[in-house]
Design a protein around this motif. Structure first.
Motif, PDB file in Angstrom:
ATOM      1  N   HIS A 124       0.854  -1.191   0.000  1.00 11.48           N
ATOM      2  CA  HIS A 124       0.000   0.000   0.000  1.00 11.48           C
ATOM      3  C   HIS A 124       0.881   1.229   0.000  1.00 11.48           C
ATOM      4  N   GLN A 125       0.584   2.170  -0.881  1.00 13.53           N
ATOM      5  CA  GLN A 125       1.407   3.372  -0.972  1.00 13.53           C
ATOM      6  C   GLN A 125       0.511   4.579  -0.768  1.00 13.53           C
ATOM      7  N   LEU A 126       0.942   5.424   0.168  1.00  9.10           N
ATOM      8  CA  LEU A 126       0.140   6.597   0.518  1.00  9.10           C
ATOM      9  C   LEU A 126       1.041   7.814   0.447  1.00  9.10           C
ATOM     10  N   GLU A 127       0.688   8.771  -0.396  1.00 11.15           N
ATOM     11  CA  GLU A 127       1.496   9.981  -0.471  1.00 11.15           C
ATOM     12  C   GLU A 127       0.567  11.169  -0.282  1.00 11.15           C
ATOM     13  N   LEU A 128       0.867  11.985   0.714  1.00 14.68           N
ATOM     14  CA  LEU A 128      -0.005  13.117   1.038  1.00 14.68           C
ATOM     15  C   LEU A 128       0.778  14.408   0.947  1.00 14.68           C
ATOM     16  N   SER A 129       0.078  15.457   0.632  1.00 20.35           N
ATOM     17  CA  SER A 129       0.715  16.764   0.673  1.00 20.35           C
ATOM     18  C   SER A 129      -0.229  17.718   1.378  1.00 20.35           C
ATOM     19  N   PHE A 130       0.249  18.347   2.421  1.00 20.20           N
ATOM     20  CA  PHE A 130      -0.604  19.274   3.162  1.00 20.20           C
ATOM     21  C   PHE A 130       0.255  20.316   3.852  1.00 20.20           C
ATOM     22  N   ASN A 131      -0.416  21.246   4.501  1.00 16.31           N
ATOM     23  CA  ASN A 131       0.240  22.384   5.148  1.00 16.31           C
ATOM     24  C   ASN A 131       0.318  22.196   6.644  1.00 16.31           C
ATOM     25  N   LEU A 132       1.444  22.562   7.209  1.00 13.54           N
ATOM     26  CA  LEU A 132       1.547  22.552   8.664  1.00 13.54           C
ATOM     27  C   LEU A 132       1.370  23.973   9.160  1.00 13.54           C
ATOM     28  N   TRP A 133       0.560  24.131  10.173  1.00 16.33           N
ATOM     29  CA  TRP A 133       0.355  25.473  10.722  1.00 16.33           C
ATOM     30  C   TRP A 133       1.484  25.806  11.698  1.00 16.33           C
ATOM     31  N   PRO A 134       1.733  27.083  11.929  1.00 16.55           N
ATOM     32  CA  PRO A 134       2.860  27.437  12.787  1.00 16.55           C
ATOM     33  C   PRO A 134       2.630  26.962  14.233  1.00 16.55           C
ATOM     34  N   HIS A 135       3.709  26.567  14.871  1.00 23.22           N
ATOM     35  CA  HIS A 135       3.707  26.160  16.284  1.00 23.22           C
ATOM     36  C   HIS A 135       2.577  25.205  16.605  1.00 23.22           C
ATOM     37  N   SER A 136       2.495  24.125  15.875  1.00 21.29           N
ATOM     38  CA  SER A 136       1.383  23.212  16.125  1.00 21.29           C
ATOM     39  C   SER A 136       1.802  21.794  15.803  1.00 21.29           C
ATOM     40  N   VAL A 137       0.894  20.899  16.160  1.00 19.05           N
ATOM     41  CA  VAL A 137       1.124  19.478  15.892  1.00 19.05           C
ATOM     42  C   VAL A 137       0.040  19.007  14.946  1.00 19.05           C
ATOM     43  N   THR A 138       0.455  18.393  13.857  1.00 15.79           N
ATOM     44  CA  THR A 138      -0.510  17.852  12.899  1.00 15.79           C
ATOM     45  C   THR A 138      -0.476  16.337  13.013  1.00 15.79           C
ATOM     46  N   GLN A 139      -1.643  15.709  12.961  1.00 16.98           N
ATOM     47  CA  GLN A 139      -1.678  14.260  13.122  1.00 16.98           C
ATOM     48  C   GLN A 139      -2.263  13.602  11.876  1.00 16.98           C
ATOM     49  N   VAL A 140      -1.526  12.668  11.341  1.00 14.16           N
ATOM     50  CA  VAL A 140      -2.007  11.865  10.218  1.00 14.16           C
ATOM     51  C   VAL A 140      -2.328  10.498  10.787  1.00 14.16           C
ATOM     52  N   SER A 141      -3.565  10.029  10.610  1.00 22.26           N
ATOM     53  CA  SER A 141      -3.855   8.700  11.145  1.00 22.26           C
ATOM     54  C   SER A 141      -4.773   7.931  10.217  1.00 22.26           C
ATOM     55  N   PHE A 142      -4.622   6.631  10.242  1.00 24.70           N
ATOM     56  CA  PHE A 142      -5.486   5.739   9.485  1.00 24.70           C
ATOM     57  C   PHE A 142      -5.460   4.379  10.173  1.00 24.70           C
ATOM     58  N   THR A 143      -6.443   3.550   9.844  1.00 26.95           N
ATOM     59  CA  THR A 143      -6.506   2.227  10.466  1.00 26.95           C
ATOM     60  C   THR A 143      -6.246   1.157   9.417  1.00 26.95           C
ATOM     61  N   PHE A 144      -5.895  -0.011   9.929  1.00 25.48           N
ATOM     62  CA  PHE A 144      -5.668  -1.140   9.026  1.00 25.48           C
ATOM     63  C   PHE A 144      -6.138  -2.414   9.709  1.00 25.48           C
ATOM     64  N   THR A 145      -6.255  -3.457   8.938  1.00 26.05           N
ATOM     65  CA  THR A 145      -6.591  -4.757   9.491  1.00 26.05           C
ATOM     66  C   THR A 145      -5.460  -5.721   9.127  1.00 26.05           C
ATOM     67  N   ARG A 146      -5.230  -6.693   9.996  1.00 25.96           N
ATOM     68  CA  ARG A 146      -4.073  -7.566   9.789  1.00 25.96           C
ATOM     69  C   ARG A 146      -4.503  -8.840   9.069  1.00 25.96           C
ATOM     70  N   ALA A 147      -3.720  -9.242   8.144  1.00 24.16           N
ATOM     71  CA  ALA A 147      -4.049 -10.418   7.348  1.00 24.16           C
ATOM     72  C   ALA A 147      -3.489 -11.671   8.003  1.00 24.16           C
ATOM     73  N   PHE A 148      -4.011 -12.781   7.608  1.00 24.91           N
ATOM     74  CA  PHE A 148      -3.555 -14.076   8.094  1.00 24.91           C
ATOM     75  C   PHE A 148      -2.712 -14.688   6.994  1.00 24.91           C
ATOM     76  N   LEU A 149      -1.440 -14.906   7.283  1.00 29.70           N
ATOM     77  CA  LEU A 149      -0.535 -15.349   6.221  1.00 29.70           C
ATOM     78  C   LEU A 149      -0.550 -16.862   6.075  1.00 29.70           C
ATOM     79  N   LYS A 150      -0.076 -17.331   4.944  1.00 25.03           N
ATOM     80  CA  LYS A 150       0.095 -18.775   4.748  1.00 25.03           C
ATOM     81  C   LYS A 150       1.323 -19.222   5.528  1.00 25.03           C
ATOM     82  N   TRP A 151       1.340 -20.482   5.890  1.00 28.92           N
ATOM     83  CA  TRP A 151       2.344 -20.897   6.867  1.00 28.92           C
ATOM     84  C   TRP A 151       3.780 -20.844   6.336  1.00 28.92           C
TER      85      TRP A 151
END
Lengths: 351, 613
Positions: B428-455
């Motif tokens: 999965h490839q995610l590329e974002l472009s956005f602005n950071l405001w002065p003296h602040s914290v920006t949070q990027v978040s997303f969720t995922f689910t875990r797959a069950f692999l073959k042995w």
């Protein structure tokens, strides 16, 4: 008699003896005596890599320049051009600093020398810097070594104790090394704070070109110096060598398949085997009719390495034992008792 | 510049001599410089950066270039020529660079191995060239880069632009770039040795004699870098050149590793050795020490005195460097040991957070779902636009609709390039472009689910978990606070002294994350086989024996073999233990004794049969 002499001349010109030797060597016959020519020269390959290396152990004391581009262009290019149809040879060069030739040279009158026994040790410290990660072709390495100032001049003595005029030696199926003593070899020297040496390419390349010929098994013709005749003789040797290699590889493959019954062979390899057999037949015909070039092309085709992908018999055994052994023991014992009982019954009946 | 004939013959003659003189002296084909940059960081850490730059006046697009080598290593040149590489950037790192405390390094590198390559426009099948190149490079550097296949390679759209010269329009559609990273890769002496072999002086002379594997692998952070790019040969940019830059960065914790507990450092204490030689083929050999907060030596003093002290203004900030010209300082065969002595009690540099720093972590619990959150801190008073690249393996299936970029609860608009992954073939490839405001914290978040692999897809240590690559943040800053990288046109640290650029491109890598996937118990096949075989053996054996047992009369007077003697002894022991009364009873009934003896002996036969099965 005259006819005899003519036959002998033609045999020499076509290098008959060498052809026979190549054929036998390629077939892998174990009974043959070790032969210098065969042990020294490379097997045929569609491409070779030739690398010229200049070793400068003390760049702070000497400033070495060599015009290797001009050297290869002037001395080596004719040979490479004539071989262009059959094999592609790439030529590269490099300079290695702060590396010196291995071995310990002994001190003579006012020179230093290596004897024949020291020669194998010279190559060791250099090996790590030679070699290519980008190609699989067999590599010919030619090294020009400048001796250090405290071990200069440096010569190679032969078994009689005489200095070799070329001051170079050849390593079979590897390449050649030449030790370059600046004062003796007509180098242009200028003595500024660091001694500056301009390597004399003629001296260096004439030794290397003859070594290349020996390593690739292209012999100078005794009768004539024609390059074309040399190439024809070489072609003959190579053709025969390829045929022999192909047939012997196929034979050993057949033997292997007989021995190990359940090998998995991919379709690709099967196709290659078929085409190899076809090429061998084809090139035999062409050779018989004298068409050297085409025969050469088709003879070079042999199966590549085989992937061994089979289930060994003893492992199968090991997997089934834990299940069947505990079951089989009581059964076997019961069978033995049953047999004893039957025998007893028979005895009782017969009495 | 053909001289005109006639009355200008004398000046023409002079002109001719001038031309001949320059060609006779020869424009150097390649130039090698070695530099060391030392920067004391906050809390007693010291950042050392070795930079070896080879600039070869030849064009990377010319096929005859890679035939005859002098200072440029032949092993590397052959690989570049064969696979049509225009730019290659490889880094191998152990440890995490802490931007918040240490500022920005000269070359930022994620933990593990990272390789990104721009191929020449003439390469037709880039995926195939990438596969073959990766195998060749992994052989060249003794690292397992050959695991960079389609499962962890991406084509970044806006990050990782070419750093060298290129034809116009070359990088518009990103056809020619590939990026891959292996966070699990460990760096050790096995990687340092082939990297050292590419230097013209190897490790026999010059700054590379300071390489000491023990000290490096004890350090908090060490990174090997190799960067190849085409550059302009001179300021006018009429000719092309190839620049190879090899860098080694080390961050040492001086206070913990020193015997005295003081923050005093020297070349000897950092690298185990003082400098005793310079590389004879190097055009320049220099050591730089950054003195930015210590111009008046109130914190520490440098010995010996530097050859010169340079004050450089980069953007709005000023930096001061002490420059040691090693070749002139070591002319008469002296050795060089640069040392910094702190005053007593020592005052250390204070922590000054850089303009931007990042923190990324995994959220959620359990083995079913999870999430990734990335906090980006902007410590400047102006807006800053950044590009965020995140690559997730296919088995952490991202929910794109859960992607949010928030700043203190307010959702920010962003431009996105998202390529969903495909099981077992594409990450999965995610590329974002956005602005950071002065003296602040920006949070990027997303969720995922875990797959069950073959042995068969689990690594040997399956319960360790799987690594997720670092995210990359690319930005162009207007301030050079904490900035140590060189300007765009050259990788030599010397070019910092004459830098007059006003924009400073920076790349940050975040932490790499470790995620657990639902893992089966790999000892189960062994357990099952053992259990099944035991049960079958016992059950079958017992049932078989019960059903096929035959009683036969034994002749007590017959000669007994050893086995029967042992059995008889054992059975007597057992009956003695069991019931002493029974024995007295048996003694009065001799026939019963016989049958009971027989029974015991029969039992023994069967039990021995059982034990043998």
């Amino acid at each position: 008699s005259l006819s005899h002499q003519i036959v002998q001349l033609v045999k020499d010109a076509t290098r008959d003896a060498a052809v026979v030797k190549s054929f036998e060597a390629a077939k892998g016959l174990r009974s043959q005596r070790p032969d210098k020519d065969i042990m020294r020269s490379y097997r045929f390959h569609p491409s070779y890599d030739i690398t010229f290396t200049l070793i400068v152990p003390e760049p702070q004391n000497v400033n070495v320049e060599w015009d290797i581009e001009a050297g290869t262009r002037d001395y080596l290019q004719p040979l490479l051009d004539s071989l262009l149809e059959y094999t592609s040879i790439s030529v590269t060069s490099q300079v290695l600093y702060l590396v010196s030739l291995g071995g310990k040279p002994k001190k003579g009158d006012n020179f230093y020398y290596y004897t024949e026994q020291d020669l194998p040790h010279i190559i060791n410290p250099l090996e790590t810097k030679l070699g290519s990660h980008a190609s699989n072709s067999p590599a010919l390495n030619f090294i020009v070594g400048i001796p250090t100032q405290d071990r200069s001049p440096l010569y190679i003595l032969d078994s009689n104790g005489e200095k070799l005029p070329s001051n170079a030696f050849l390593s079979p199926r590897w390449g050649g090394i030449l030790i370059y003593n600046a004062e003796q070899d007509n180098a242009t020297i200028s003595s500024s704070p660091a001694q500056s040496i301009q390597v004399n390419m003629h001296r260096v390349m004439e030794v290397f070109v003859s070594q290349i010929r020996l390593l690739l098994n292209i012999h100078a013709q005794m009768v004539t110096k024609e390059l074309k005749w040399e190439i024809a003789g070489w072609l003959r040797c190579r053709c025969v060598e390829n045929l022999a290699t192909a047939t012997s590889t196929l034979q050993s493959l057949a033997q292997l398949l007989e021995e190990i019954g359940n090998i998995v062979i991919s379709d690709e390899i099967g196709k290659e085997v078929e085409s190899a057999v076809a090429s061998i037949k084809n090139s035999r015909q062409l050779l018989a009719s004298g068409k050297l070039r085409e025969a050469f092309q088709t003879a070079f085709f042999h199966p590549s390495l085989l992937e061994l992908l089979y289930f060994p018999e003893d492992q199968k055994f090991a997997i089934y034992i834990p299940l069947f052994l505990p079951i089989s023991i009581p059964i076997v014992m019961s069978i033995m008792q049953a047999v004893k009982w039957f025998k007893q019954q028979k005895k009782a009946k017969s009495e | 510049m053909a001289p005109s004939a006639g009355y200008t013959s004398i000046p023409a003659f002079l002109c001719l001599i001038f031309v001949w003189a320059t060609t006779a002296s020869g424009t150097p084909k390649d130039i090698f410089t070695e530099e060391l940059f030392i920067k004391p960081l906050s809390r007693g850490y010291v950042y050392s950066h070795f930079q070896f730059t080879t600039k070869w006046n030849a064009s990377i697009h010319d096929s005859n270039t890679f035939r005859h080598y002098r200072l440029f290593p032949k092993a590397l040149g052959e690989v570049l020529a064969k696979y049509g590489v225009q730019e290659l950037h490889l880094s191998q790192t152990q440890g995490l660079w802490r931007h918040k405390f240490w500022g920005y390094p000269v070359h930022d590198a994620p933990p593990g191995a990272e390789l990104w390559v721009w191929f020449k426009p003439t390469v037709k099948d880039i995926d195939r060239a990438w596969t073959e190149l990766v195998n060749a490079v992994s052989g060249l550097f003794c690292s397992s880069l050959n695991f960079l296949d389609s499962k962890n390679t991406v084509v970044p759209q806006w990050s990782y632009r070419p750093q060298g010269t290129a034809a116009p329009g070359y990088s518009t559609f990103s056809y020619h770039v590939r990026y891959g990273a292996l966070p699990r890769e460990i760096v050790c002496t096995e990687n340092l040795t082939p990297w050292k072999k590419l230097l013209p002086c190897d490790s026999k002379a010059g700054l590379s004699t300071l390489f000491n594997a023990f000290h490096f692998h004890d350090a908090s952070y060490h990174s090997l870098g190799l960067h190849i790019r085409p550059v302009c040969a001179d300021v006018d940019c009429t000719e092309e050149a190839i620049e190879l830059s090899q860098s080694l960065s080390v961050v040492t914790d001086v206070i913990s590793t020193s015997h005295t507990g003081t923050p005093n450092w020297s070349l000897r204490s950092l690298f185990g050795n003082h400098l005793a030689s310079t590389c004879p083929v190097a055009a320049k050999s220099t050591i730089f020490v950054e003195l930015t907060k210590n111009e008046d030596s109130h914190m520490y003093r440098l010995t010996p005195d530097p050859s010169s002290t340079e004050k450089v203004t980069r953007g709005p900030d000023q930096h001061t460097y002490a420059v040691y010209d090693v070749q002139s300082l070591m002319k008469s065969g002296r050795v060089l040991n640069i040392a910094a002595t702190f005053r007593d009690p020592p005052v250390l540099l204070s922590v000054e957070p850089p303009p931007i720093h990042v923190h990324r972590y995994i959220t959620g619990y359990g083995l079913d779902k999870g999430g990734i959150s990335c906090l980006i801190y902007n410590n400047m008073v102006v807006n800053q636009s950044i590009i965020y690249l995140d690559v997730l393996p296919w088995f952490t299936r991202v929910f794109f609709n859960s992607l949010t970029v928030t700043n203190n609860g307010t959702r920010l608009p962003f431009k996105v390039h998202y390529v969903p992954g495909k099981d077992r073939s594409r990450p999965h490839q995610l590329e974002l472009s956005f602005n950071l405001w002065p003296h602040s914290v920006t949070q990027v978040s997303f969720t995922f689910t875990r797959a069950f692999l073959k042995w068969t897809e689990y690594p040997p240590d399956a319960n360790h978990g799987f690594y997720i690559d670092s995210a990359t943040i690319t930005a162009i800053l207007a301030t050079s606070r904490g900035y140590t990288a060189t300007p765009q046109h050259s990788s030599c640290l010397e070019s910092i002294m004459t830098d007059n650029s006003s924009r400073f491109p920076v790349r940050l890598h975040t932490e790499s994350l470790l995620v657990s996937l639902p893992t089966p118990d790999f000892s189960m096949p062994y357990n099952v086989i053992c259990l099944a075989c035991t049960v079958v053996a016992i059950a079958f054996g017992s049932v078989h024996n019960l059903t096929t047992r035959r009683f036969e009369k034994l002749d007590p007077s017959a000669k007994k073999g050893i086995l029967t003697k042992v059995k008889g002894f054992l059975s007597k022991l057992r009956s003695k233990k069991a019931s002493p009364e029974k024995q007295t009873n048996n003694a009065s009934h001799p026939e019963d004794t016989d049958t009971s003896d027989n029974q015991n002996e029969l039992k023994n036969e069967n039990s021995s049969a059982k034990s043998s099965s």
